[in-house]
Design an enzyme around this catalytic site. Structure first.
Site, PDB file in Angstrom:
ATOM      1  N   PHE A 159      43.213  43.288  30.349  1.00  0.00           N
ATOM      2  CA  PHE A 159      41.984  42.506  30.543  1.00  0.00           C
ATOM      3  C   PHE A 159      41.042  42.647  29.360  1.00  0.00           C
ATOM      4  O   PHE A 159      40.196  41.803  29.122  1.00  0.00           O
ATOM      5  CB  PHE A 159      41.287  42.920  31.845  1.00  0.00           C
ATOM      6  N   LYS A 160      41.205  43.722  28.612  1.00  0.00           N
ATOM      7  CA  LYS A 160      40.281  43.956  27.511  1.00  0.00           C
ATOM      8  C   LYS A 160      40.414  42.925  26.384  1.00  0.00           C
ATOM      9  O   LYS A 160      39.584  42.877  25.487  1.00  0.00           O
ATOM     10  CB  LYS A 160      40.450  45.367  26.977  1.00  0.00           C
ATOM     11  N   ASP A 161      41.432  42.093  26.454  1.00  0.00           N
ATOM     12  CA  ASP A 161      41.569  41.007  25.478  1.00  0.00           C
ATOM     13  C   ASP A 161      40.314  40.139  25.439  1.00  0.00           C
ATOM     14  O   ASP A 161      39.896  39.700  24.371  1.00  0.00           O
ATOM     15  CB  ASP A 161      42.754  40.095  25.849  1.00  0.00           C
ATOM     16  N   ALA A 196      37.431  41.936  23.646  1.00  0.00           N
ATOM     17  CA  ALA A 196      37.762  42.160  22.235  1.00  0.00           C
ATOM     18  C   ALA A 196      37.718  40.851  21.453  1.00  0.00           C
ATOM     19  O   ALA A 196      37.205  40.795  20.331  1.00  0.00           O
ATOM     20  CB  ALA A 196      39.142  42.807  22.119  1.00  0.00           C
TER      21      ALA A 196
END
Ligand SMILES: *Cc1c(COP(=O)(O)O)cnc(C)c1O
Length: 430
Positions: free
Chosen positions: A106-108, A111
């Site tokens: 999910f950190k895409d 970022a």
């Protein structure tokens, strides 16, 4: 929009300054000076809006004039260029899959959003920013991929040696270009402490260090979009909505609370943790006592002192009674996590990885209290393949390797081993 340091409200900066600095000079996390609820007309028609449109309305006030509408819309379109499916697991229980981005974490989203904001701010400047980030697993890969090739930005990633999965390690050690991976002899908290120290080190001022952990507002704020997307899909059931977040640094859930402040009708939040139970203990006895992190099978949540919790406390004016009306937190062992993964698979045929399974457990616990009058979703924060060392033996199956992952598997790992802060500093000063 202005942001203040949580250590001193007088210490105010612009969005751009907050993104570039990461942490305030007085070590405080930045927080938006005000949060204005969106008009009810927005929520009335939300199911007819595209994800990009929703995201634009949700985040616009936090940026103000600093990025023009056209550029902001472009950034959001690149940030959200994949799906966020909501999958029904059981009656009233849904999984919001956040893992369809380039690194399947999910950190895409955070970022990609942050890297593009920095690229926008650097568009005319010659200077370089160095993004310094500590990862307990998934952040590193998402940041590496999100920032790869971004003009004017060097990325340095610290990760605990031997404590991230093989795929996670490859995602952050194989890209090259402007990305360097530092392999730290220690645990995640050691990495995070070194990063914090570097930000405050006057000898490194000239490197324009910034953070891409969820302490950085540009990494953190876009995570509120998920909650809008889930609401968009579940609104039609007209039931109180529970959001359960498998929590580590508490960035995700804190962004969810911002969404609620914007008027999103989330009835209750659940922060589900692994054995790193600092917040569940706090809710139990009112004492916040950080502990060194404990290694678990949900290693992206092995955080003993969640950075974003102070932001949550700010939103509730440190009023525990009000906070507890909106918020619960439960802790689960590795054993309970594995049993949940098995049960989900047997009962629903759904493959959940350990973080998602903890989110599921937290949601079920809360639904029980609500006597099943509510409906809820948990965030499935990573693709099972990212944790195949756990998922395959527990569920006794073989996972198919998705395209995104296949492309890193045969690449050569390159990392630099470091043991302590002095070695990090020496590297950064070069
Ligand atoms: C980072 C991460 C989490 C925890 O998110 P926070 O915002 O730090 O609470 C949960 N699951 C996975 C897979 C992660 O990578």
């Amino acid at each position: 929009m202005k942001y203040y340091s949580l250590n001193n409200k007088q210490q105010q900066v612009t969005f751009q300054e907050a993104v570039i600095q990461g942490l305030a000079p007085d070590k405080g996390l930045y927080f938006p000076e005000k949060i204005t609820a969106l008009p009810t007309s927005f929520f009335d028609k939300i199911e007819h809006l595209s994800n990009e449109e929703i995201a634009f309305h949700a985040i616009q006030q936090f940026i103000g004039e600093e990025i023009p509408e056209k550029e902001l819309r472009q950034i959001l379109s690149e940030t959200l260029s994949f799906d966020f499916p909501l999958i029904q697991i059981e009656q009233n229980v849904y999984s919001l899959e956040l893992f369809h981005g380039p690194t399947m974490a999910f950190k895409d989203v955070g970022a990609r959003f942050m890297s593009r904001c920095l690229a926008y701010f650097n568009r005319h400047v010659e200077q370089k920013n160095t993004v310094l980030v500590a990862t307990s697993g998934d952040t590193g890969g998402a940041v590496a991929s999100g920032f790869l090739g971004v003009k004017g930005v060097e990325v340095v990633i610290l990760y605990p040696s031997g404590k991230v999965s093989d795929i996670q390690e490859r995602q952050l050690t194989t890209l090259g270009q402007n990305i360097t991976a530092l392999e730290v002899d220690g645990v995640f908290d050691d990495c995070q402490d070194m990063v914090k120290k570097a930000f405050l080190d006057a000898d490194l001022n000239h490197k324009n260090l910034t953070s891409a952990n969820s302490i950085n507002i540009a990494r953190w704020l876009p995570q509120m979009f998920y909650f809008f997307f889930a609401y968009k899909a579940l609104k039609k059931y007209e039931k109180p909505l529970i959001a359960s977040c498998p929590s580590g640094n508490f960035g995700n859930i804190c962004a969810g609370i911002i969404a609620k402040k914007l008027g999103l009708p989330i009835h209750h939040f659940v922060a589900a943790t692994n054995a790193n139970d600092t917040v569940p203990r706090f809710l139990e006895n009112g004492v916040y006592e950080a502990k060194p992190s404990i290694a678990t099978i949900s290693n992206a949540m092995d955080v003993g002192n969640p950075s974003n919790f102070v932001r949550i406390q700010e939103m509730y004016n440190n009023d525990l009674a009000v906070f507890e009306k909106d918020f619960s937190s439960y802790t689960y062992t590795d054993e309970e996590t594995k049993i949940a993964m098995k049960n989900i698979y047997i009962n629903s045929g759904y493959v959940a990885e350990p973080h998602g399974a903890i989110g599921y457990l937290g949601l079920k616990e809360e639904l029980k209290k609500d006597k099943n009058t509510a409906i809820g979703f948990f965030l499935e924060t990573a693709h099972p393949i990212k944790f195949l060392d756990v998922v395959e033996p527990v569920l006794n199956l073989k996972l198919e390797i998705p395209k995104q992952i296949e492309s890193v598997l045969n690449k050569e790992k390159t990392s630099i081993k470091i043991k302590n802060y002095n070695e990090l500093k020496a590297f950064l000063k070069k």
